[in-house]
Design an enzyme around this catalytic site. Structure first.
Site, PDB file in Angstrom:
ATOM      1  N   ASP A   3       0.872  -1.173   0.000  1.00 45.65           N
ATOM      2  CA  ASP A   3       0.000   0.000   0.000  1.00 45.65           C
ATOM      3  C   ASP A   3       0.912   1.227   0.000  1.00 45.65           C
ATOM      4  OD1 ASP A   3      -1.624   2.124   0.607  1.00 45.65           O
ATOM      5  OD2 ASP A   3      -2.502   1.212   2.399  1.00 45.65           O
ATOM      6  N   ILE A   4       0.845   2.011  -1.047  1.00 41.74           N
ATOM      7  CA  ILE A   4       1.798   3.119  -1.203  1.00 41.74           C
ATOM      8  C   ILE A   4       1.636   4.177  -0.107  1.00 41.74           C
ATOM      9  CG2 ILE A   4       0.441   4.627  -2.729  1.00 41.74           C
ATOM     10  CD1 ILE A   4       3.016   4.856  -4.463  1.00 41.74           C
ATOM     11  N   GLY A  33      -9.501   5.078  -6.320  1.00 44.95           N
ATOM     12  CA  GLY A  33      -8.269   4.297  -6.400  1.00 44.95           C
ATOM     13  C   GLY A  33      -7.161   4.778  -5.483  1.00 44.95           C
ATOM     14  N   THR A  55      -3.045   2.067 -14.607  1.00 47.46           N
ATOM     15  CA  THR A  55      -3.427   0.661 -14.830  1.00 47.46           C
ATOM     16  C   THR A  55      -4.703   0.258 -14.096  1.00 47.46           C
ATOM     17  OG1 THR A  55      -2.151  -0.170 -12.958  1.00 47.46           O
ATOM     18  CG2 THR A  55      -1.001  -0.015 -15.074  1.00 47.46           C
ATOM     19  N   ASP A  96      -5.459   7.431  -5.580  1.00 53.17           N
ATOM     20  CA  ASP A  96      -5.557   8.858  -5.244  1.00 53.17           C
ATOM     21  C   ASP A  96      -6.440   9.065  -4.009  1.00 53.17           C
ATOM     22  OD1 ASP A  96      -4.748  11.446  -5.902  1.00 53.17           O
ATOM     23  OD2 ASP A  96      -6.673  11.878  -6.866  1.00 53.17           O
TER      24      ASP A  96
END
Ligand code: APR
Length: 252
Positions: free
Chosen positions: A95-96, A117, A203, A119
């Site tokens: 998870d970024i 998403g 993506t 963002d």
């Protein structure tokens, strides 16, 4: 070619590859001067599995010797050399929003107010201050990037980029996606961020095929001049991770 180096020129760039492994180690660009040529930039492979780097000074001397050998004549002693390393690349599953890097990248839309998403996840984790700050930015064009503080994130910065919607591939999608990665590295350089985490831009909702997107991500980051030293591709699912790992392997 000699026993250690295989060298060739393409346009104004000299490539120095190891003779035995074929790995590219140096890329040197030149600019013509009245009295000869100046080296304007040097990129050095910094993956320790491929090439164990010396100090910048040691590198400078070694490079001078190699070029003198290739050119067959001694180099002027005070030739300016700007040493830049290629960033180290890795792909991870995760998870970024929890990445402890200088900057994380978000796949935004043009209004920059937090869509869905990745963002949405980043806006949630950064807190409402991020949206307030974004309101002052006047949006962001397709293929471009803007940078903001990370607010409540572990990362100091968030780089907001707008990826292309996949429309079959002949509507400029590859060029726009490449531009996203270049722009993000440029924003990172502007604030001195040395480690950057990217999601798989375009993506998800934008439906860019993951294999093609991964190849563009890796090749663009590898060929773009930058001071960023570490790039992590944070993949949200295993197929995406595999696509990135394959693209990294193929680029070596
Ligand atoms: N960490 C890492 N990656 C994530 C995370 C997360 N927390 N959440 C989602 N992802 C992944 C998705 O699985 C996908 O691989 O990020 C990638 C990009 O997907 P999207 O977020 O849908 O971004 P994109 O395809 O570029 O579409 C952008 O969608 O949500 C809207 O506002 C956004 O209009 C913009 C568009």
């Amino acid at each position: 070619m000699n026993d250690k180096w295989f060298t060739f020129m393409e346009d104004d760039c000299l490539f120095l590859h190891r003779s035995w492994t074929g790995f590219g180690i140096y890329e040197v660009t030149f600019a013509a001067k009245e009295t000869g040529f100046l080296i304007t930039s040097v990129h050095v492979e910094s993956d320790p599995d491929i090439y164990k780097r010396d100090s910048d000074m040691g590198e400078r001397e070694q490079l001078r010797e190699i070029i003198a050998h290739v050119a067959g004549e001694p180099m002027p002693p005070l030739l300016p050399i700007l040493i830049q390393s290629k960033p180290q690349l890795e792909a991870v599953l995760g998870d970024i929003t929890t990445e402890k890097v200088d900057a994380i990248v978000t796949a935004a839309d043009t209004v920059l107010l937090g869509g869905g998403g990745v963002d949405m996840a980043i806006h949630r984790a950064a807190g409402p201050e991020l949206r307030s700050h974004c309101r002052s930015l006047d949006g962001c064009a397709l293929g471009r990037a803007k940078i903001t503080p990370g607010f409540r994130l572990a990362a100091q910065w968030v780089i907001h980029t707008v990826g292309p919607k996949w429309q079959g591939g002949s509507h400029g999608e590859p060029v726009l996606l490449e531009s996203c990665y270049r722009e993000c590295l440029a924003r990172a350089d502007e604030v001195g961020a040395e480690s950057v985490a990217f999601p798989a831009i375009a993506t998800g909702a934008h439906k860019y095929p993951r294999t093609a997107a991964a190849k563009i991500a890796i090749s663009t980051v590898r060929k773009t001049p930058t001071k960023v030293r570490e790039v992590r591709f944070v993949c949200f699912d295993v197929p995406t991770l595999k696509a990135y790992q394959k693209a990294i392997g193929e680029a070596k």
